[in-house]
Design an enzyme around this catalytic site. Structure first.
Site, PDB file in Angstrom:
ATOM      1  N   ASN A   1      -6.832   1.728   2.352  1.00 58.04           N
ATOM      2  CA  ASN A   1      -7.561   2.992   2.461  1.00 58.04           C
ATOM      3  C   ASN A   1      -7.042   4.020   1.454  1.00 58.04           C
ATOM      4  OD1 ASN A   1      -8.844   1.728   4.569  1.00 58.04           O
ATOM      5  ND2 ASN A   1      -7.747   2.819   6.180  1.00 58.04           N
TER       6      ASN A   1
ATOM      7  N   GLU B   1      -6.532  -9.060   3.439  1.00 56.64           N
ATOM      8  CA  GLU B   1      -5.737  -8.370   4.475  1.00 56.64           C
ATOM      9  C   GLU B   1      -5.829  -9.204   5.744  1.00 56.64           C
ATOM     10  OE1 GLU B   1      -6.170  -4.148   5.287  1.00 56.64           O
ATOM     11  OE2 GLU B   1      -6.658  -3.766   3.175  1.00 56.64           O
TER      12      GLU B   1
ATOM     13  N   GLU C   1       0.849  -1.189   0.000  1.00 56.10           N
ATOM     14  CA  GLU C   1       0.000   0.000   0.000  1.00 56.10           C
ATOM     15  C   GLU C   1       0.885   1.240   0.000  1.00 56.10           C
ATOM     16  OE1 GLU C   1      -3.031   0.236   3.062  1.00 56.10           O
ATOM     17  OE2 GLU C   1      -3.754   2.141   2.252  1.00 56.10           O
TER      18      GLU C   1
ATOM     19  N   GLU D   1     -12.719  -1.816   1.651  1.00 54.01           N
ATOM     20  CA  GLU D   1     -13.400  -1.546   2.942  1.00 54.01           C
ATOM     21  C   GLU D   1     -14.433  -0.428   2.822  1.00 54.01           C
ATOM     22  OE1 GLU D   1     -10.474  -1.032   6.075  1.00 54.01           O
ATOM     23  OE2 GLU D   1      -9.907  -3.159   5.962  1.00 54.01           O
TER      24      GLU D   1
HETATM   25  O1  AHR Z   1      -3.294  -2.379   6.170  1.00 53.44           O
HETATM   26  C1  AHR Z   1      -3.602  -1.181   6.795  1.00 53.44           C
HETATM   27  C2  AHR Z   1      -5.027  -0.732   6.566  1.00 53.44           C
HETATM   28  O2  AHR Z   1      -5.902  -1.608   7.221  1.00 53.44           O
HETATM   29  C3  AHR Z   1      -5.540  -0.733   5.139  1.00 53.44           C
HETATM   30  O3  AHR Z   1      -5.237   0.445   4.456  1.00 53.44           O
HETATM   31  C4  AHR Z   1      -7.006  -0.857   5.304  1.00 53.44           C
HETATM   32  O4  AHR Z   1      -7.629  -1.493   4.212  1.00 53.44           O
HETATM   33  C5  AHR Z   1      -7.180  -1.625   6.609  1.00 53.44           C
HETATM   34  O5  AHR Z   1      -8.089  -1.039   7.446  1.00 53.44           O
END
Ligand code: AHR
Length: 501
Positions: free
Chosen positions: A72, A292, A27, A173
């Protein structure tokens, strides 16, 4: 000493493991990309700026798929900012993590690097601030051979061949109020369905993941999945699951039982998928993408709104202990035990941000404790998962009720003639004898036993002491009259390799 027993029979097959079960996640967050995988000027940097020391560790970790670019982050991302000449790319405010995003790495660089480290990219599209148009254009840019606006732009940017991205996530999410562009289940379901339709029209060969709940404690958990799947069932292939685990206070017993929680979560989502399938009289099955998962000490994170603006800030760089590694190993066992329905999973994340690999700007890269059970499972957990049902002692936990002391699975690689057992001993002070009935595999001989444990369960690997915690080879495995026995040290993750003669 406590005892547990189980039987291995190659006839009791769960499924052939999809290698994408051993995926991870990159990310644009903290130092995962910048000074993680990418650091021009670092002494190991390749001409395109990626750190070779980190790339070598990623290859050793063994991650056949890498989800990108968020998280996110993706819900506010403009993918077009990250293509073309680097000095023309804008710096933007990343609202998810209050960071300055320089866009020096984008879809082209990431795909090229992912293939270089032996992974296929899994791309998420922005369904927070954007929608159908941006998503279908990205598929055209990445996957269309040429002759159109976006595919020709890719070629002009130096990428003659399409990236051929097969796996796509429809947002991230979207049920979470923290998400930029958060949506209700109905709003998301309609947008996901129409986006899926358009993306598939551009490239019918892609696979799509619809967003499930952000975690199983969300108030809409279950209803969210049902609403989304009712609308998208025939348009998607997978629904996503996310879950992070941590020790609360001194309750290590519950933390060690995180795999039991993961089992229940997976089984609930399977039930919802199959309910929608039944009601809608659909033929196909929607499978699960656990894209995740990890240990994350969220209690230590101040929350997005309390972060200061920064460039490459040190965000959630959790340092993992032996206990954390045992839990990660047990979560992999849980994923393998559901390999018939969990086809994709991503350890979140890959470098620095709650990651198995750490790196310092201008400095070294090293393996965290959690690296070891992951890389060994990824390397040896290939083949057919066999159904094993260990019997043995149990203990009481405050969060999960009564749980078994041993969690285990077995993977049979018929071609290589091996059976690999993965087992965790959750007992914190006592070793345990595991007896495995292998009479249905008469030609099996003992290979070896590798375990991760330590006198100090809180021991960690650091920049100064990068190999403080590593797996140990044990010479205790015996095979007598069709029974293989081994001693699992207290609080340990274990891998026992057997092979046929
Ligand atoms: O991995 C960290 C964060 O955790 C990600 O950006 C999100 O998708 C989740 O809440």
């Amino acid at each position: 000493m406590q005892h547990a027993a189980m039987t291995i029979d190659p006839a009791f097959r769960i499924a052939v493991v999809d290698p994408r079960l051993y995926g991870s996640f990159v990310e644009h967050m903290g130092r995962c990309v910048y000074t993680g995988i990418y650091e021009p000027g670092h002494e190991t940097a390749s001409p395109d700026g990626f750190r070779r020391d980190v790339s070598a560790l990623v290859r050793k970790l063994g991650v056949p798929v890498l989800r990108y670019p968020g998280g996110n982050f993706v819900s506010g991302y403009t993918w077009e900012d990250g293509i073309g000449p680097r000095d023309h790319r804008p710096t933007r405010l990343d609202l998810a993590w209050r960071s300055y995003e320089t866009n020096q790495v984008g879809v082209d660089e990431f795909c090229k690097w992912a293939r270089r480290v032996g992974s296929e990219p899994m791309m998420a599209v922005n369904l927070g601030t954007r929608g159908i148009d941006a998503a279908r254009n990205l598929v055209e840019y990445a996957n269309h051979p040429g002759g159109t606006h976006w595919s020709e732009l890719r070629r002009r940017n130096g990428f003659e061949d399409p990236h051929g991205i097969k796996l796509w996530c429809l947002g991230n999410e979207m049920d979470g109020p923290w998400q930029i562009g958060h949506k209700t289940a109905d709003e998301y379901a309609r947008l996901a369905a129409e986006t899926a339709k358009a993306m598939r029209r551009v490239d019918p060969s892609i696979e799509l993941v619809a967003c499930g709940s952000s975690h199983q404690r969300m108030p809409t958990f279950g209803d969210w999945e049902a609403t989304v799947l009712r609308e998208t069932y025939d348009l998607v292939d997978y629904v996503s699951l996310h879950s992070y685990y941590e020790q609360h206070g001194d309750d290590r017993g519950s933390f060690l039982a995180s795999g039991v929680n993961m089992d229940r979560f997976i089984e609930s989502v399977i039930a919802t998928c199959d309910h929608v399938r039944g009601v809608g009289q659909h033929k196909k099955r929607v499978n699960l993408s656990f894209d995740e998962w990890n240990v994350w000490y969220q209690a230590r994170f101040p929350g997005e709104d309390n972060l200061d603006w920064g460039t490459r800030p040190r965000l959630i760089e959790d340092q993992y202990s032996v206990v954390d590694a045992v839990v990660v190993g047990s979560l992999l066992i849980s994923l393998l035990r559901h390999a018939d329905r969990v086809r994709i999973a991503c350890l979140a994340q890959l470098v620095n941000v709650i990651a198995p690999i750490r790196s310092e700007p201008g400095g070294p890269a090293w393996r965290q404790t959690t690296f070891h059970p992951f890389s060994l499972t990824s390397r040896h957990g290939r083949g057919t998962v066999l159904r094993v049902e260990p019997t043995g002692p149990s203990y009481e936990t405050s969060r999960m009720g009564e749980v078994p002391v041993v969690s285990a699975t077995a993977v049979h690689d018929e071609e290589a003639g091996t059976v690999t057992l993965f087992a965790v001993n959750r007992a914190q002070t006592e070793p345990l004898t595991l007896a495995v009935d292998v009479r249905s595999l008469p030609n099996l001989v003992v290979g070896n036993h590798t375990a991760l444990f330590d006198e100090d369960p809180e021991a960690t690997n650091t920049m100064d002491s990068p190999d403080r915690v590593t797996p140990t080879r044990l010479a205790d495995v015996k095979a007598v009259d069709g029974t293989v026995t081994a001693v699992l040290p207290a609080l340990s993750w274990n891998m026992i390799r057997l092979r046929t003669t």
